[in-house]
Each structure stands twice: as C-alpha cells, then as structure tokens.
Design an enzyme around this catalytic site. Structure first.
Site, mmCIF file in Angstrom:
data_model
loop_
_atom_site.group_PDB
_atom_site.id
_atom_site.type_symbol
_atom_site.label_atom_id
_atom_site.label_comp_id
_atom_site.label_asym_id
_atom_site.label_seq_id
_atom_site.Cartn_x
_atom_site.Cartn_y
_atom_site.Cartn_z
ATOM 1 N N LYS A 104 17.139 33.379 50.332
ATOM 2 C CA LYS A 104 16.429 34.333 50.959
ATOM 3 C C LYS A 104 15.361 33.794 52.043
ATOM 4 O O LYS A 104 15.237 33.963 53.262
ATOM 5 C CB LYS A 104 16.284 35.623 50.496
ATOM 6 C CG LYS A 104 17.695 36.224 49.851
ATOM 7 C CD LYS A 104 17.213 37.727 49.037
ATOM 8 C CE LYS A 104 16.299 37.377 47.867
ATOM 9 N NZ LYS A 104 16.937 36.691 47.028
ATOM 10 N N GLY A 156 19.887 40.048 48.102
ATOM 11 C CA GLY A 156 20.761 39.133 47.164
ATOM 12 C C GLY A 156 19.877 38.897 46.059
ATOM 13 O O GLY A 156 18.755 39.174 45.815
ATOM 14 N N GLU A 192 34.288 24.309 17.112
ATOM 15 C CA GLU A 192 34.460 24.090 18.509
ATOM 16 C C GLU A 192 36.025 23.633 19.003
ATOM 17 O O GLU A 192 36.542 24.071 19.814
ATOM 18 C CB GLU A 192 33.553 22.808 19.044
ATOM 19 C CG GLU A 192 32.012 22.977 18.922
ATOM 20 C CD GLU A 192 31.671 24.294 19.547
ATOM 21 O OE1 GLU A 192 32.503 24.766 20.708
ATOM 22 O OE2 GLU A 192 30.740 24.908 19.166
ATOM 23 N N PRO A 226 18.236 36.357 42.974
ATOM 24 C CA PRO A 226 16.993 35.546 43.380
ATOM 25 C C PRO A 226 17.694 34.167 43.286
ATOM 26 O O PRO A 226 18.768 33.846 42.701
ATOM 27 C CB PRO A 226 16.325 35.653 42.043
ATOM 28 C CG PRO A 226 16.691 36.965 41.263
ATOM 29 C CD PRO A 226 17.931 37.329 41.811
ATOM 30 N N ASP A 263 29.259 33.956 20.728
ATOM 31 C CA ASP A 263 30.599 34.058 21.137
ATOM 32 C C ASP A 263 30.992 35.717 20.902
ATOM 33 O O ASP A 263 31.628 36.228 21.527
ATOM 34 C CB ASP A 263 31.532 33.228 20.106
ATOM 35 C CG ASP A 263 31.492 31.689 20.002
ATOM 36 O OD1 ASP A 263 31.055 31.337 21.220
ATOM 37 O OD2 ASP A 263 31.711 31.250 19.111
HETATM 38 P P1 ADP Z 1 15.044 33.521 47.219
HETATM 39 O O1 ADP Z 1 13.974 33.757 48.194
HETATM 40 O O2 ADP Z 1 16.564 34.045 47.614
HETATM 41 O O3 ADP Z 1 14.832 33.848 45.634
HETATM 42 P P2 ADP Z 1 14.560 30.777 47.832
HETATM 43 O O4 ADP Z 1 15.145 30.805 49.360
HETATM 44 O O5 ADP Z 1 13.140 30.838 47.641
HETATM 45 O O6 ADP Z 1 15.561 32.005 47.180
HETATM 46 O O7 ADP Z 1 15.236 29.467 47.480
HETATM 47 C C1 ADP Z 1 14.868 28.365 46.301
HETATM 48 C C2 ADP Z 1 15.367 27.050 46.623
HETATM 49 O O8 ADP Z 1 16.676 27.018 46.094
HETATM 50 C C3 ADP Z 1 15.233 26.554 48.113
HETATM 51 O O9 ADP Z 1 13.987 26.308 48.519
HETATM 52 C C4 ADP Z 1 16.286 25.706 48.256
HETATM 53 O O10 ADP Z 1 15.699 24.312 47.814
HETATM 54 C C5 ADP Z 1 17.133 25.967 47.239
HETATM 55 N N1 ADP Z 1 18.292 26.832 47.669
HETATM 56 C C6 ADP Z 1 18.678 28.120 47.670
HETATM 57 N N2 ADP Z 1 19.589 28.487 48.380
HETATM 58 C C7 ADP Z 1 20.016 27.444 49.137
HETATM 59 C C8 ADP Z 1 21.176 27.324 50.056
HETATM 60 N N3 ADP Z 1 21.993 28.424 50.131
HETATM 61 N N4 ADP Z 1 21.038 26.308 50.544
HETATM 62 C C9 ADP Z 1 20.355 25.159 50.158
HETATM 63 N N5 ADP Z 1 19.504 25.256 49.289
HETATM 64 C C10 ADP Z 1 19.338 26.397 48.593
HETATM 65 ZN ZN ZN Z 2 31.611 29.119 19.402
#
Ligand code: ADP
Ligand code: ZN
Ligand code: MG
Length: 606
Positions: free
Chosen positions: A211, A205, A427, A207, A503
């Site tokens: 994950k 997925g 705007e 970033p 834009d």
């Molecule tokens: P990835 O590994 O997908 O890049 P992370 O798992 O490191 O992302 O997520 C970074 C932070 O974002 C987590 O520590 C959490 O605080 C927040 N976060 C991301 N996704 C979720 C989710 N689905 N629910 C709650 N918090 C989330």
């Molecule tokens: Zn504009």
C-alpha cells in the site's frame, strides 16, 4: 537537529572562553600596574613626602607616588593598601601636603544607573530566555513550547523515484490509481468537461501488500511532490496539536499543488467516533479537522489525498462518504501470477542463476504478501553468500521460503534415535495420506531436520496450480493428511506424543470453519455461525450464535475430526510396507524430495 545542538554547544563554549580571557587580562593589567603595600609603609611614605596624591575608597587607599628620577612616567606604579580605622590620617596627609580625595558616591547619571540596574538584567533575561525556549522547543520537536503553531513533521519527498513498474501483481489497484495520475498530469482535461475527480482514495489491504509502495508509485508516476505522514504523527499529548497539524498539512499541500498527500495507517486518527470506551478528545478533534479540510479544499487545484489502512471497518463513516475518501482501492494478497511478478521485480536486484524458476517458488508460497516475497529473495541472496557463491540458485530460494515459513535449520539439536524415528514415521504418515488421496496437493519435500520455529520435521506439499475454490471433499482430505502424522505414531509405536499439537490445531480449525462458516455440516446446513473480523489483519472469527448452539458446534466438529482420523488410520494400515520402507529411507537421508518419495511408493505393489 544534531547539527543545531552542536552549534549551540560550540557557541556556549566560545562565550565561556572569551569571558575567561577578558577576566584574566583585566586582572593581569591591574596587577601589573599596581602593587599592594602595608599600612606602615604607606605612613612612612607620607612622612617622607614621597606621595603625590591619595584616593580613599571604601575598602582601600590608592596611592600615587611622586615622580622619581629613575622611573619614566609611562610605567608609573600605583600602590594600594587597605583602610584602617585611622582618624588622624586626614591630618597627617594634610600636613604632608598630599592631595587627597574620596570618590563621590552616586554621581553617576541616574539614567545610567537605571539602565545598568534594571534594563540590562531584564534584557539579558529576555534574550537568554528566548534563546533557551527556542532551542528547547526545537529539541522537543515542536512539542510543549510551540504547540500552537505546530511544525508538523511533514515529510516531503520531491521525487519518490518509485513507479508502477516497482509494484507487481496489483494490476487492479494500479488501474484505479492510473486515473489519479492522469488527473495530476492534466487537470484541465477533467475540469473542462466538468468532471470532478475523487478527492481521496483509500488503499485497503493486509499488511505488506504494497500500500505504501503504491502511494509512492502514484507520486512517482505523476511526478509530483509527495507529502507523507503517518496517522499517529498527528496525535500528541496536547489537545489541538493534531488539528493544527492537519491544517498545516493542507496549507502546505495547497501551496505545492499539484501534489499527493499520503496519510499512512489512517486508522490511528480515523477511528470511529462512537467508540464505547469513552472518547479521545485529541483524536476526535484531529479527525474533525481532517473532515473539515477535506471538504474545504478545492480538488481542481490538483491535490489528491491517499490514505492506507488495514482496518477499514473501524474507520469513521463520515470519512468514507463521497467527497472525501470516496474511492476504495483494494490491495489484496497477490495470486500466483502476482507472486511470480513480485519475485521477478525483486529478483532484478540480485544475480540469478539461469535455472531459477520463480513460478515454482510462487506455487510454494500461497498466502505470502509482497513484503514476505521481498524478504525471501533477500534471504536467498544471503544464503548464497554464506555458501560462498556469487550467484543465487533455485535451492537458495527454496531454502529461503522454508526459512520464512518454518524458521532456520537447527542441525545441532540432539535427538535420541527413537525420537528421530518417531518424527520420520510421523512425517511419512502425512506424506502417504497426501499421496494416496485423490484431491490433495502432491508432496514436495519431507525432512526431519528440526527448525528453529519449533517443527521437528515437516512435509511440504506444493499445489500444481492455484485454486480459488475448495470443495468439501478437499477440506476433509486436508484434515486426513494433518491427522495422519499422529495416526502413524499410534500404529507403529503404540503411543502418542506431543509432536502432533500443531497438526491438531490446524485440523480442528478447518473442521470448525466447515461447520460455522462454509455451511458444510448436515446439522446446521447453511446457517452462518461465525463472522470474520479484521479481515485484513488476523481474520479472527467471532461467534454469532447462542451458547447452546456453540456446544452443538463442538459436537459436530468432534465428529468430523473423529471420522477423518479413522480414515487416516485405515490409509496407513493398508500401506504399512510403504510406511516402513520410506520412513527408514528418510531416517537415513534426513531429507527426501517428492519424486524420490513417489519412486519408492510406486515400487511397492499395492
Ligand atoms: P504495506 O504498506 O501494504 O504494509 P509496503 O508498501 O510497506 O506494505 O511494502 C513493504 C515492502 O514489501 C515494499 O517496500 C516492497 O519491497 C515489498 N512489496 C510489497 N508489495 C509489493 C508489490 N506488490 N510489488 C513489489 N514489492 C512489494
Ligand atoms: Zn505433523
Ligand atoms: Mg504501509
């Protein structure tokens, strides 16, 4: 590490001090027990028969005087003097009746000599060397000195402390991972029936979608140790280090089974091996080792391998075949409900006003991932503190959303009156085009306060509900809205400025996608002309057509843009009164909200 360095330093200092003390003591004892005299005095003492015995060394003569009455035997002084080339000395001593001798050389046992001159230095070098190697090796994190038996930086968290409750809006992903949790709880339930569980699951997925968080939650739910390593941890300068780390990791994991091994950012080692830019021996070896280990270990013991990546398409096919990472868990950007839940999860940690409505915030944050939303909640809390409040309000959250999208407000930027009024008309142009078309999103807010990320003002639209399909008409209307800013400038000021660059970029992007990806042009029909690469990262389109077609695409895009701009101009020309009235109101108030805007618009007869 720091601890060890400190210990080493104090050890060295202590050794130095002890050596110094011994030296000082020996010199002092020797000094106090002996006294230097000159050669003449020595001769006089010989003549006066004051000397008991003499020992003639290579570079000095040690003199033991006869006992005198006033000195006790305990503090008998020994004198010494340098040697002179005095051939008659022996005769003089003999005639004075002094006992004299010279130390016999090389009478030490040959074994002792051998030990002292050969074994001792050798042993010292050996120990010193070993000690240095050890501390150096540690300092380099198991680098140069110990590459054979890597001390891989395997990172075990006995308890991650994170459960599925901490991960919101990823219900499907959680469901697929639940089976793994269950398996780790009761492996026998599965092995009895003869079912083999997936050895590994790949979390895929964009970033920031959670994950890493999900992998930790699986370990937390299953209550098993969590071995976490990043793909890049394996790869080092020396060929073979990565492979030995993989071996190490699996050995440790099997010892600790049931457990979870998590390899984050696996694309760092799992990159396809048929890369054209010449191979990378180290990475390939590491990957081969990983493949071999994944085949070799017995999944019934309860070791589950999770890995995460945002570039699944570059992974080696061998890694993805059944028996290795045979399960793919998509962790996509959260939808409206998911965003609301994520906001709630993170909202638990801050004090919230009772009027806070996360649903609204979720609506305004289409496309945001979990990490963004977590960041927004935190920004809102920071803003509340700045405002001297001890509770987070809805306005803090909205402001935080805008801060994340457009940057911080920049109130000190000085703009001329003309520039300001130009921004206001621009705007309001956007806002009117949005309000006067049928399928556009309602206006939420218009502001002409500049932001740090370059916007001099902006119009925020907010959908009433989340949509998953967008029709051609809606796309055209979106382009019309985007171009209406420039249209307002042209109509009112009879000149154009650089303010519309963003834009234009976005409008052109939409028009191009309509032609090349969505099959919405008359000329090309449903022919696909671009494909998306790195879907989970930047999603950059790559053209898959000839250069002649490419030129045709440009013509088609230009035509869409031009006809949309005509539409923007006509909408605004038909509503000049509203444009002027709302713009002057905006210029005065700097920020107006959607309902205020609609009130003025509706008060003008059309
Ligand atoms: P990835 O590994 O997908 O890049 P992370 O798992 O490191 O992302 O997520 C970074 C932070 O974002 C987590 O520590 C959490 O605080 C927040 N976060 C991301 N996704 C979720 C989710 N689905 N629910 C709650 N918090 C989330
Ligand atoms: Zn504009
Ligand atoms: Mg991650």
């Amino acid at each position: 590490m720091l601890q060890k360095k400190k210990r080493l330093a104090s050890y060295i200092v202590a050794t130095l001090i002890v050596t110094l003390l011994i030296n000082v003591a020996v010199t002092w004892i020797f000094k106090s027990a002996s006294q230097e005299i000159d050669y003449g005095t020595f001769l006089t003492m010989v003549q006066n028969k004051q000397i008991e015995s003499v020992e003639i060394e290579d570079d000095r003569i040690l003199i033991t005087p006869k006992d005198t009455q006033n000195s006790s035997s305990s503090d008998k002084k020994i004198y010494y003097t340098g040697t002179l080339n005095d051939p008659q000395l022996v005769e003089k001593l003999h005639s004075a009746g002094v006992k004299f001798s010279t130390p016999v050389k090389n009478m030490q046992s040959p074994i002792l000599t051998f030990i002292l001159s050969w074994i001792l230095p050798f042993a010292m070098f050996y120990f010193l060397g070993g000690f240095l190697m050890k501390s150096l090796g540690k300092k380099m994190g198991g680098g140069a000195m110990s590459f054979g038996k890597s001390n891989a930086k395997v990172y075990i968290e006995k308890k991650t402390g994170i459960t599925f409750n901490d991960v919101a809006g990823q219900e499907e992903a959680k469901e697929s991972l639940n089976e793994i949790v269950d398996f780790l709880h009761k492996p026998s339930k599965y092995t009895e029936i003869g079912a083999k569980l997936p050895k590994g699951a790949l979390l895929v997925g964009p970033p920031g979608t959670g994950k890493t968080l999900l992998a930790k939650a699986v370990a937390g739910e299953a209550n098993v140790p969590f071995f976490s390593l990043s793909g890049s941890d394996f790869v080092e300068m020396f060929v073979g280090v990565g492979a030995s780390r993989v071996r190490d990791l699996f050995q440790q994991a099997e010892k600790n089974a049931p457990c979870i091994v998590f390899i984050d950012e696996i694309d760092a080692i799992g990159k396809s091996r048929d890369s054209k830019l010449g191979g990378n021996d180290e990475r390939e070896q590491t990957l081969n080792q990983l493949l071999a280990e994944m085949d070799g270990f017995d999944s019934s013991k309860g070791v589950v391998i999770l890995a995460a990546t945002n570039r699944p398409e570059i992974l080696d096919k061998a890694l993805l075949r059944p028996g290795r990472f045979d399960r793919r868990v998509i962790v996509d950007k959260p939808d409206l409900k998911g965003r609301e839940e994520i906001l709630k999860v993170h909202g638990k940690n801050v004090k919230l006003d009772s009027r806070v409505n996360f649903g609204e915030i979720a609506l305004a944050t289409a496309g945001a991932v979990g990490a963004d939303l977590a960041n927004m909640v935190n920004e809102a809390a920071l803003r509340a503190v700045r405002m001297g409040r001890d509770i987070v309000r809805q306005e803090d959250l909205f402001e935080a959303v805008e801060t994340v999208i457009a940057g911080k407000e920049k109130k000190d930027r000085i703009m001329t009156e003309e520039e300001k009024s130009l921004v206001a008309f621009h705007e309001v142009g956007h806002a009117l085009a949005a309000a006067l078309q049928k399928q556009t999103q309602p206006v939420h807010k218009i502001t002409i306060i500049p932001r740090t990320m370059g916007a001099l003002g902006y119009t925020m639209q907010m959908p009433e509900k989340e949509k998953f399909l967008i029709s051609k008409d809606e796309l055209v209307e979106q382009i019309v809205v985007l171009l209406a800013g420039r249209a307002a400038e042209e109509i009112v000021f009879k000149k154009v400025t650089t303010g519309a660059s963003n834009d234009i970029e976005r409008a052109t992007g939409i028009a191009r996608q309509m032609v090349t990806i969505y099959g919405m042009s008359d000329k090309f029909g449903m022919m696909g002309l671009e494909s998306i690469q790195n879907r989970y990262l930047d999603g950059r389109p790559v053209q898959t057509c000839s250069t002649e077609t490419s030129a045709e695409i440009d013509k088609e895009v230009l035509q869409i843009i031009n006809s949309c701009y005509e539409k923007s101009l006509s909408i605004l020309k038909d509503n000049m009164e509203a444009l002027c009235k709302i713009s002057s109101h905006l210029l005065h108030k700097e920020t107006i909200m959607g309902d205020e805007f609609m009130e003025i618009l509706n008060s003008i007869p059309r």
